[in-house]
Enzyme design. Sequence first.
Site, mmCIF file in Angstrom:
data_model
loop_
_atom_site.group_PDB
_atom_site.id
_atom_site.type_symbol
_atom_site.label_atom_id
_atom_site.label_comp_id
_atom_site.label_asym_id
_atom_site.label_seq_id
_atom_site.Cartn_x
_atom_site.Cartn_y
_atom_site.Cartn_z
ATOM 1 N N ASN A 6 -32.745 -60.613 -49.018
ATOM 2 C CA ASN A 6 -32.454 -59.965 -47.737
ATOM 3 C C ASN A 6 -32.595 -58.452 -47.944
ATOM 4 O OD1 ASN A 6 -30.890 -58.530 -45.764
ATOM 5 N ND2 ASN A 6 -29.931 -60.448 -45.173
ATOM 6 N N HIS A 9 -30.717 -53.702 -46.439
ATOM 7 C CA HIS A 9 -30.124 -52.452 -46.919
ATOM 8 C C HIS A 9 -31.120 -51.475 -47.523
ATOM 9 C CE1 HIS A 9 -26.421 -53.616 -45.369
ATOM 10 N NE2 HIS A 9 -26.242 -54.620 -46.191
ATOM 11 N N ARG A 17 -31.420 -40.947 -43.424
ATOM 12 C CA ARG A 17 -31.950 -39.611 -43.186
ATOM 13 C C ARG A 17 -33.074 -39.591 -42.149
ATOM 14 N NH1 ARG A 17 -30.580 -35.741 -47.285
ATOM 15 N NH2 ARG A 17 -28.347 -36.001 -47.345
ATOM 16 N N HIS A 42 -32.582 -59.022 -40.809
ATOM 17 C CA HIS A 42 -31.755 -59.223 -39.618
ATOM 18 C C HIS A 42 -32.125 -58.137 -38.619
ATOM 19 C CE1 HIS A 42 -27.328 -59.595 -37.959
ATOM 20 N NE2 HIS A 42 -28.256 -59.759 -37.021
ATOM 21 N N ARG A 44 -31.072 -56.484 -35.684
ATOM 22 C CA ARG A 44 -29.852 -56.378 -34.864
ATOM 23 C C ARG A 44 -30.174 -55.716 -33.533
ATOM 24 N NH1 ARG A 44 -24.969 -56.870 -38.204
ATOM 25 N NH2 ARG A 44 -23.901 -56.305 -36.290
ATOM 26 N N ARG A 48 -29.638 -51.113 -36.400
ATOM 27 C CA ARG A 48 -28.999 -50.190 -37.350
ATOM 28 C C ARG A 48 -29.713 -50.145 -38.695
ATOM 29 N NH1 ARG A 48 -23.228 -53.134 -38.333
ATOM 30 N NH2 ARG A 48 -23.258 -52.986 -36.079
ATOM 31 N N HIS A 49 -30.432 -51.199 -39.051
ATOM 32 C CA HIS A 49 -31.241 -51.099 -40.277
ATOM 33 C C HIS A 49 -32.692 -51.517 -40.014
ATOM 34 C CE1 HIS A 49 -29.559 -55.130 -40.425
ATOM 35 N NE2 HIS A 49 -28.397 -54.729 -40.932
ATOM 36 N N GLU A 69 -33.306 -63.232 -39.126
ATOM 37 C CA GLU A 69 -31.926 -63.443 -38.665
ATOM 38 C C GLU A 69 -31.718 -62.697 -37.369
ATOM 39 O OE1 GLU A 69 -29.175 -61.953 -41.472
ATOM 40 O OE2 GLU A 69 -29.653 -63.449 -42.962
ATOM 41 N N THR A 99 -16.158 -67.592 -36.153
ATOM 42 C CA THR A 99 -14.988 -68.365 -36.537
ATOM 43 C C THR A 99 -14.107 -67.390 -37.312
ATOM 44 O OG1 THR A 99 -15.967 -69.012 -38.624
ATOM 45 C CG2 THR A 99 -16.347 -70.478 -36.769
ATOM 46 N N THR A 100 -13.041 -67.879 -37.890
ATOM 47 C CA THR A 100 -12.108 -66.973 -38.572
ATOM 48 C C THR A 100 -12.773 -66.182 -39.697
ATOM 49 O OG1 THR A 100 -11.420 -68.900 -39.816
ATOM 50 C CG2 THR A 100 -9.960 -68.153 -38.064
ATOM 51 N N GLU A 150 -27.025 -72.430 -42.689
ATOM 52 C CA GLU A 150 -26.783 -71.512 -43.796
ATOM 53 C C GLU A 150 -25.275 -71.394 -43.946
ATOM 54 O OE1 GLU A 150 -28.824 -67.701 -44.011
ATOM 55 O OE2 GLU A 150 -27.170 -66.884 -45.204
ATOM 56 N N HIS A 190 -24.237 -64.641 -48.324
ATOM 57 C CA HIS A 190 -23.303 -63.553 -48.017
ATOM 58 C C HIS A 190 -22.396 -63.301 -49.216
ATOM 59 C CE1 HIS A 190 -21.918 -60.548 -45.205
ATOM 60 N NE2 HIS A 190 -20.799 -60.613 -45.893
ATOM 61 N N GLY A 191 -22.566 -62.138 -49.791
ATOM 62 C CA GLY A 191 -21.704 -61.712 -50.891
ATOM 63 C C GLY A 191 -22.034 -62.315 -52.245
ATOM 64 N N GLY A 212 -28.775 -60.188 -50.593
ATOM 65 C CA GLY A 212 -29.255 -58.847 -50.289
ATOM 66 C C GLY A 212 -28.577 -57.765 -51.087
HETATM 67 N N1 PXP Z 1 -27.006 -64.446 -45.013
HETATM 68 C C1 PXP Z 1 -26.724 -63.898 -43.815
HETATM 69 C C2 PXP Z 1 -26.685 -64.771 -42.613
HETATM 70 C C3 PXP Z 1 -26.485 -62.520 -43.693
HETATM 71 O O1 PXP Z 1 -26.223 -61.983 -42.488
HETATM 72 C C4 PXP Z 1 -26.555 -61.724 -44.861
HETATM 73 C C5 PXP Z 1 -26.367 -60.254 -44.766
HETATM 74 O O2 PXP Z 1 -25.145 -59.915 -44.323
HETATM 75 C C6 PXP Z 1 -26.827 -62.345 -46.084
HETATM 76 C C7 PXP Z 1 -27.055 -63.713 -46.134
HETATM 77 C C8 PXP Z 1 -26.900 -61.568 -47.350
HETATM 78 O O3 PXP Z 1 -25.647 -61.081 -47.685
HETATM 79 P P1 PXP Z 1 -25.489 -60.036 -48.850
HETATM 80 O O4 PXP Z 1 -26.196 -58.789 -48.422
HETATM 81 O O5 PXP Z 1 -24.006 -59.870 -48.968
HETATM 82 O O6 PXP Z 1 -26.106 -60.636 -50.089
#
Ligand code: PXP
Length: 238
Positions: A6, A9, A17, A42, A44, A48-49, A69, A99-100, A150, A190-191, A212
């Site tokens: 991903n 970033h 900049r 993604h 958005r 923003r990115h 995404e 969700t939560t 996912e 994610h993470g 990512g």
């Molecule tokens: N999957 C989804 C649906 C996401 O929105 C993101 C980015 O937030 C990721 C995976 C990748 O997450 P990360 O940047 O924390 O690895």
Amino acid sequence: MKFSININHVATLRNARGEVQPDPVTYALMAEQYGVDGIVVHLREDRRHINDRDVKLLREVITTKLDLEMAAEPEIITIACETQPELATLVPEKREELTTEGGLNVLDNIERLKDTIAELHNRNIPVSLFIEPDVDQIDASLDIGADVIEIHTGTYANAATEEDMLEELERIKVAARHAKRIGLGVNAGHGLNYNNMKEFISVEDVDEVSIGQSVIARSIFVGVEQAIKEMLALVNAK
Ligand code: PXP
């Protein structure tokens, strides 16, 4: 297990900049060269990115696959239909869709998500839903026509203790097995990072991880090639 990168970033850094570097498209091409299985961005609503130019160019130049995404919003869905990604992943952008823990609340958004999936299917675009590792959310995803889920791994990644982490991993294993058994493709993300991937590869039913932040961050210190290859080695360790 496959590994898609991903690259949101890279664009975050570029946009800091208002310049053209670092270019996420260049990063994507380098990542492909070093062996990733796909590129994830993604788009958005607030741009923003990743922006429209990035999506257009990526569609033209990448040779693996594009996972776009997006929120289930008409403007972005129209762009997705024009772009023809190999996968469209619907994610929440608004609090009420959550969700939560951060995945889409499919059960509370059945009609809207069903219509969006149908629209994307009309253009032959497979659809993934970013959801919690929850059997009811998984069953609802299948019911409304999703091809893939996912699994949101944020709770696993942010677990405060080893015990919490292992408990969440078990939840993910059960969810992934269930999704596979009822015929869904299973992605996760994610993470995920260089530490928590060591344990995560024990989840057998995940086809692909989407990573990512950790890899982009490491690219700054060790370079793109090493950052990608280190993650590939972890993902392929089992
Ligand atoms: N999957 C989804 C649906 C996401 O929105 C993101 C980015 O937030 C990721 C995976 C990748 O997450 P990360 O940047 O924390 O690895």
